[in-house]
Design an enzyme around this catalytic site. Structure first.
Site, mmCIF file in Angstrom:
data_model
loop_
_atom_site.group_PDB
_atom_site.id
_atom_site.type_symbol
_atom_site.label_atom_id
_atom_site.label_comp_id
_atom_site.label_asym_id
_atom_site.label_seq_id
_atom_site.Cartn_x
_atom_site.Cartn_y
_atom_site.Cartn_z
ATOM 1 N N SER D 264 23.018 51.027 53.620
ATOM 2 C CA SER D 264 21.730 50.199 53.612
ATOM 3 C C SER D 264 20.797 50.937 53.074
ATOM 4 O O SER D 264 20.758 52.493 53.043
ATOM 5 C CB SER D 264 21.539 49.923 55.097
ATOM 6 O OG SER D 264 20.157 50.024 55.098
ATOM 7 N N LYS D 270 24.947 52.062 58.921
ATOM 8 C CA LYS D 270 25.554 50.843 58.456
ATOM 9 C C LYS D 270 26.906 51.119 57.866
ATOM 10 O O LYS D 270 27.043 51.881 56.982
ATOM 11 C CB LYS D 270 24.670 49.961 57.769
ATOM 12 C CG LYS D 270 23.177 49.516 58.523
ATOM 13 C CD LYS D 270 23.794 48.464 59.572
ATOM 14 C CE LYS D 270 24.384 46.995 59.116
ATOM 15 N NZ LYS D 270 23.397 46.379 58.154
ATOM 16 N N ASN D 272 28.697 48.075 56.178
ATOM 17 C CA ASN D 272 28.962 46.803 55.958
ATOM 18 C C ASN D 272 30.173 46.202 55.115
ATOM 19 O O ASN D 272 30.701 47.217 54.256
ATOM 20 C CB ASN D 272 27.717 46.150 55.014
ATOM 21 C CG ASN D 272 26.166 46.621 55.759
ATOM 22 O OD1 ASN D 272 26.251 46.153 56.805
ATOM 23 N ND2 ASN D 272 25.365 47.133 55.283
ATOM 24 N N ARG D 303 31.408 9.242 23.599
ATOM 25 C CA ARG D 303 30.684 10.366 23.965
ATOM 26 C C ARG D 303 29.498 10.321 24.816
ATOM 27 O O ARG D 303 28.522 9.501 24.368
ATOM 28 C CB ARG D 303 30.689 11.270 22.612
ATOM 29 C CG ARG D 303 30.272 12.736 22.901
ATOM 30 C CD ARG D 303 30.386 13.650 21.676
ATOM 31 N NE ARG D 303 31.641 13.054 21.117
ATOM 32 C CZ ARG D 303 31.824 13.174 19.755
ATOM 33 N NH1 ARG D 303 30.587 13.272 18.981
ATOM 34 N NH2 ARG D 303 32.935 12.766 19.278
#
Lengths: 375, 375, 375, 375
Positions: D264, D270, D272, D303
């Site tokens: 972080s 952290k 993560n 089309r």
């Protein structure tokens, strides 16, 4: 300006593409970091000299976008390496007390603000063209059509006035949306900003011309959801106009033509209403993108595990889609030729059945035009 | 009140189900027809006696809903047989100059208004409960979590204040949405209403307490698109809260519990946070429905060939989903028990690493609470 | 059959509405409970007499649907009170070792199977009508249109053959989807079914004519996602056909007409292609519902906290939308009149420019028709 | 390889980004033009020398991508200027009898084929990693969790086996999807290809290794819709796995960890689970994109006027999202560490209540592993 990608001039038309490109986002992140330092200097949290050093460092040319992209992936956001690089350049006064999402969300707001300015200009341009059509054809009768069947007479002016009213409503809604700064620190308590934290938020927002939030909104995505809704409605309005034009331009109807119709690789006689078709193609991409942004509002705790990152691409795509639809609609309506003889001819059979009572069509047009003048 | 369907008490919770049911819609169509006659009488277009006869006829008990449904399918809308039946009862003063969509769109606005009142009451109830939690736990520390990892300390009060702020924002947005009467006649020119057509529109709207439109909005679906957006954002906010509760109630986290947890057909020890789960299930249905309503804004000419009819079911579903999410969230938050010992225990490891600096958490809570008092 | 709701004959047309109604779902849950007991008896886990008692209890008339709905909400699913009620009636041999989701998912498969049979019949009916049109108009020239502009000549037979090929592809895809029984017990380990657990799964599935899963699929929603995809594609095909019909039926084109066109409450001359319009309205509801079901595939651990419950309404809505689109398309094509004089008149201008070289149109039609015979 | 954009290493991970970039699409269009000439030479429609000249011209370096983009916008597709440029280089044997959509749709198929190969490799890699986890932890008990509450014991092997089974199902579904060549000429009648037109279609498809269509599918978008569905289901499966990992990695659960967790910008402690978070962020973008592609199946006549162009961006985005989710899931599972002590600790309380009967968990794992060996 970077060169357009293969489909960009069709589906990413107008100025939004550049307003939301990587350099714009990077610039916005740098603006956010610089504004944070500047605001902190104003409160005496860092020195003015430090803030100046941060401001000096916050230039696109000091950063290697691809490297940020690569290193950012290790952390699921590019702000971690951005802050690290800026600290190399300007020392520890960078990013003080902020969390990555503070910078990235704030940058997103700046990017969106710029993109909305482009979109609004094109929506306004489209509205101006619709106004001209409404005014010029205030009393030009034509067949009204419901469920794709001739129904009762209307005027071309009334049709254009409806486009105008819807465009102006979209414009007002987009203008009313307000970008909000993000600043909360790691878990949104403003810890790390000291005793003047709330004041800092105000100063930070003011530096950037953004509204200051009551609370950090890391996982309250109301501001994103409301933006998505407003863009979705705008796209719907643009798509409705474009659909009308493609129908009015049909070979068997022939009531309008674009001034720069497209050709075909195999059929030289084709006069395709390319602007309307491209506007429609762009507008049709919005609803799915809006749904993604709304679904991603369900974000966990103090920062989402995935739903936040999941906003970046669809938000960019939605701005591009809406901007492209607006640019093409503006071009379409600005260059739209109305064929009165076709209007009359198509009306003839219907008029035989139902007469040509135009009701209050003229007054309705006047009303919409008058409403515009006031603004 | 009709009996609930098999999944209704889970997924169509609260008062919206009844507010949007067939009888409500029929009542609203009858109100629209009666209001039209009444407004026309005020302008002398029909006699007061005729208007009274129309009002008398416009009662649910005079109509066979299933027959309307069946005959309506021949015309792709139920107003054709409705008007025919009312003419049998009250003569030719019924539905004068109107088109089916005038009545049905106006009825939709009435139905939505009633449904929104229910949703708003439940969103407000949820906000009140969040306010209580924010106030009671203003200073209760807990682990803040980002990307589902413990990050930095926050307070439970701050978490609840964020819920509250988002709920109040949703409430304001929903309250700001304004239902608009529809009256335009066959092709939206107001032909058939005579020289006082514009005045009639005002009177008609006023009879019903609706805003009068500048123009008929048969194929300008801005009002529907904006409603969809506002409901989508509300659902997102409710879903975010419910997701938080399911995460906080996890066996391994145990920081909150609902007061009426659900059991399992096979595991008697289970304490499922049923209200949060059901709120989440409802909220998750909104984004797709919003996308349908936005996609259907692309409507042809003076009345769409399909896209108009395509609004009815998703709009009803969206109101039900949002109402169900609101009712469950209110129940969830009103009955939420916070376990301070679990908050402390979970915080311990984190606090050891990062201390327990709560920043401006308390002031942020106070701010949100103060903002509420003002309202 | 219950009476239709106000919009049901328009938007919930055909047999699917009944196939997916509450009684059908309740019946299916009872079939699942009875099949479980029967399979357990075959393995000697319970006695044949007990299984017979369970089978006797599993009748719709023994259950109060509204009560199940109300009590079920306490547990976020109606199987908890269902199993409790059945145990009152038939003793402890009911629901042995099963979890609520086993019964509800299995019931969903039975309901879907029945609904698909109805949808397939209507898709086949539509295909048969398209075949007739392709065959009859194999050599009827008309203007081909690209980007809503006349392009080059085609035949009406080729247009119908394309509809047919797409309908047959949808039919094949829907037919290939296989409903799979669910049986896993509380956490999907088959605990509670003893040593013959795997055999029990096979027997259970066989009782109901369902495929046996390799693994319990409580949170692997592949089977639901694939169904959603197949229904979404089917709706897309039906919507394409319906759009074509609404365009061909335009007043200014006039090349086809439905045999039961709808009128208007205000314009007696209208001949609205009601079947195509209603088909389109139904088809347009599918994409958003598919997105909801796909988004809900992200289900937690061994049973989702919300995403599972969130499937029930959109799945039902999607089946109804697809069935309604199929029923209306069948009606539309079966009763479609082709106007050769309009085809010629519209072709004339184009033919003057580009001649009437029909290329291999006839052979392409033959190919599609021949492919059908083989099947 | 081009440099990654700002968010690309997070949200456009893996090889798909390059497989679907502008150069890849341009190369594919050139392959289609060259294959057409080559097939025409085989039938004697043009000379071998002409075909060789076309092949020589069909090189990326002969074309200016930005110019194609700009000129293409005049016609709403880039093939018009592409064919014009190739004719400058190689004379009139270029693009004979083809329409722009023939080339672009065929190119899309080639691009998708390449992108799917990348996606399949990553899905397979993820499945291999899941297999290893299933095998290693066949008998490792852990708490099963339903509605995010501890429910009954399972094994980590069973959880991984469920991931594996779902991944293999996604793989099979993606592998079964078949890219189909497009060749029809201006209105799909094969006019302009002479008497051997049907044979030409076969040869053209064979040149490119694509399936030959029964009919031109210019406005029958089944093949696109089915692809969208298959990608949507794949994304759902990848998202489910990623969600599980983020939940298992929660600080309070701690049962798994990624080998390269992210940090972080403000919290050095952290860890993560960046791969799972990024996989989830990618997967969450799929449902909205699928809905756009399904909604766009409603294409007009021969089309579409907008809905065809509207496919390009969402299809590319969907492939990127799915590829990114696959690449990250592969990385996540390949580097996943399981913490047996956390599994035990979390199981303890539950085991005290319900014992540790693992039912047939082991056999279920064996089954899935055995099914793999067969393939």
């Amino acid at each position: 300006v970077s060169e357009p990608g293969l489909f960009d001039e069709i589906l990413a038309r107008g100025g939004v593409r550049e307003a939301v490109d990587d350099r714009a986002w990077l610039r916005a992140m740098l603006s956010a970091e610089a504004a944070l330092a500047s605001a902190q200097a104003k409160l005496g949290l860092i020195t003015a000299a430090d803030a100046a050093r941060v401001a000096d460092a916050c230039r696109v040319e000091h950063l290697d976008l691809a490297e940020l992209a690569r290193k950012g992936a290790e952390h699921a956001n590019p702000v971690v390496p951005l802050a690290a690089r800026l600290r190399e350049l300007a020392g520890p006064s960078v990013h003080c007390g902020a969390t990555s999402q503070d910078i990235l969300d704030t940058a997103t707001m700046l990017v969106v603000r710029d993109a909305l300015a482009v979109i609004l200009a094109d929506v306004t341009g489209a509205a101006d063209a619709a106004e001209r059509l409404a005014s010029e054809h205030r009393d030009t009768p034509m067949a009204g059509r419901t469920l794709l069947q001739q129904a009762a007479p209307i005027t071309f002016g009334l049709k254009a006035a409806r486009w105008l009213a819807a465009l102006d409503a979209a414009r007002q809604r987009l203008s009313a949306w307000q970008p909000v700064a993000q600043l909360g620190g790691p878990a949104g308590t403003l810890t790390g900003f000291g005793e003047h934290a709330l004041e800092l938020v105000e100063l930070f927002a003011a530096e950037l011309g953004l509204a200051a939030p009551i609370l950090p909104w890391h996982t309250d995505r109301t501001v994103i959801g409301e933006l998505a809704g407003a863009l979705g409605v705008t796209a719907g309005t643009l798509g409705k106009i474009a659909r009308d034009v493609t129908l009015l331009a049909q070979s068997e109807v022939g009531e309008v033509a674009e001034d720069a119709p497209g050709g075909s690789s195999s059929m030289p006689h084709k006069r395709n209403p390319v602007a309307a078709i491209s506007a429609l193609a762009a507008a049709m991409q919005a609803p799915g993108l809006v749904s993604t942004l709304l679904a991603n509002m369900i974000q966990e705790h103090e920062r989402a595990a995935g739903a936040w990152q999941a906003e970046w691409r669809p938000l960019r795509e939605l701005l591009i889609a809406c901007g492209s639809a607006a640019a093409w609609t503006r071009a379409c309506l600005t260059g739209l030729t109305v064929h009165p003889e076709a209007l009359s001819a198509n009306l003839a059979a219907l008029a035989g059945r139902s007469g040509v009572d135009l009701g209050a069509a003229g007054e309705l047009v006047d009303r919409v035009l008058a409403g515009r003048e006031v603004r």
